[in-house]
Design a protein around this motif. Sequence first.
Motif, short mmCIF file in Angstrom:
data_model
loop_
_atom_site.label_atom_id
_atom_site.label_comp_id
_atom_site.label_asym_id
_atom_site.label_seq_id
_atom_site.Cartn_x
_atom_site.Cartn_y
_atom_site.Cartn_z
N ASN A 130 -8.83 6.02 -3.39
CA ASN A 130 -9.43 5.25 -4.35
C ASN A 130 -8.54 4.27 -4.90
OD1 ASN A 130 -12.06 6.70 -4.01
ND2 ASN A 130 -11.25 8.14 -5.63
N ASP A 131 -7.58 3.98 -4.23
CA ASP A 131 -6.39 3.17 -4.66
C ASP A 131 -7.22 1.58 -4.51
OD1 ASP A 131 -4.29 1.33 -5.25
OD2 ASP A 131 -2.91 2.46 -4.18
N SER A 132 -7.36 0.85 -5.82
CA SER A 132 -7.82 -0.33 -5.77
C SER A 132 -6.78 -1.48 -5.34
CB SER A 132 -8.51 -0.72 -7.18
OG SER A 132 -7.29 -0.99 -8.08
N ASN A 133 -5.59 -1.34 -5.02
CA ASN A 133 -4.54 -2.15 -4.45
C ASN A 133 -4.77 -2.33 -3.01
OD1 ASN A 133 -3.92 -3.10 -6.97
ND2 ASN A 133 -2.41 -0.96 -7.35
N TYR A 134 -5.35 -1.39 -2.29
CA TYR A 134 -5.30 -1.49 -0.68
C TYR A 134 -6.73 -1.24 -0.12
CZ TYR A 134 -0.27 -1.14 -0.62
OH TYR A 134 1.17 -1.50 -0.86
N LEU A 135 -6.97 -1.95 0.78
CA LEU A 135 -8.51 -1.72 1.21
C LEU A 135 -8.34 -1.37 2.56
CD1 LEU A 135 -10.15 -5.17 -0.15
CD2 LEU A 135 -10.18 -2.91 -1.22
N ASN A 136 -9.01 -0.54 3.12
CA ASN A 136 -9.29 -0.11 4.41
C ASN A 136 -10.20 -0.91 5.24
OD1 ASN A 136 -12.02 0.86 4.17
ND2 ASN A 136 -11.17 3.01 3.64
N GLN A 137 -10.43 -0.83 6.45
CA GLN A 137 -11.31 -1.67 7.16
C GLN A 137 -12.81 -1.75 6.61
OE1 GLN A 137 -10.52 -1.29 11.45
NE2 GLN A 137 -12.61 -2.15 11.98
#
Length: 193
Positions: A130-137
């Motif tokens: 749930n890290d808002s700094n990184y987004l998966n596909q």
Amino acid sequence: MEQVGVSPHAHQAKTNHYYQNEQNAILSDKKDGVFLCILEKSPNLEDKILAHESVLLAGDVLKSLDRVDRTFLQLACFFENPDKEHFDLNSLYKQLDDDWLEWALELITLYFREDTYLIKKPSFSIIKENDSNYLNQSQLAHYLTEQGLKYDRAKVKNYYDRGIVPDADVISAHTKYWRKETVQAYCEKKKGS
């Protein structure tokens, strides 16, 4: 000597107003990067940071804080003036645990990466659930759709394979992750074209 026609209360109010304006000017110079992150999470430290700048008040300020706030105040002061202030990593070991320790380590990484630019080409990233700094596909597709661009997971994969979507910033266990800044820049580029 007391001024004629100016009550002591009015003089004190004027002095307080001047002092508050000076505080705001000092803090506005500091409110960037990691320093701002600390103030957002611990707003009660704002006035303590100003008091800490006075050598006479510094000891009293530190004594008035709990172990967590004291550690983050010392860390914030180091971030603001690393040539003058020192920070002992041993205080992280002795004073912080769990989420506080993780957050302090993230702040240190962010500071050296973005505020000092001493890490010019980062090769290490911490990605938490749930890290808002990184987004998966999937999150990338959702974000782009929210911004008015119609993307689904399949389109992101297809565009990635064709070199249209930017390279992933991190690949971990065959999962691609994009930094929020990368995604925002790509979104702005697509909206502008």
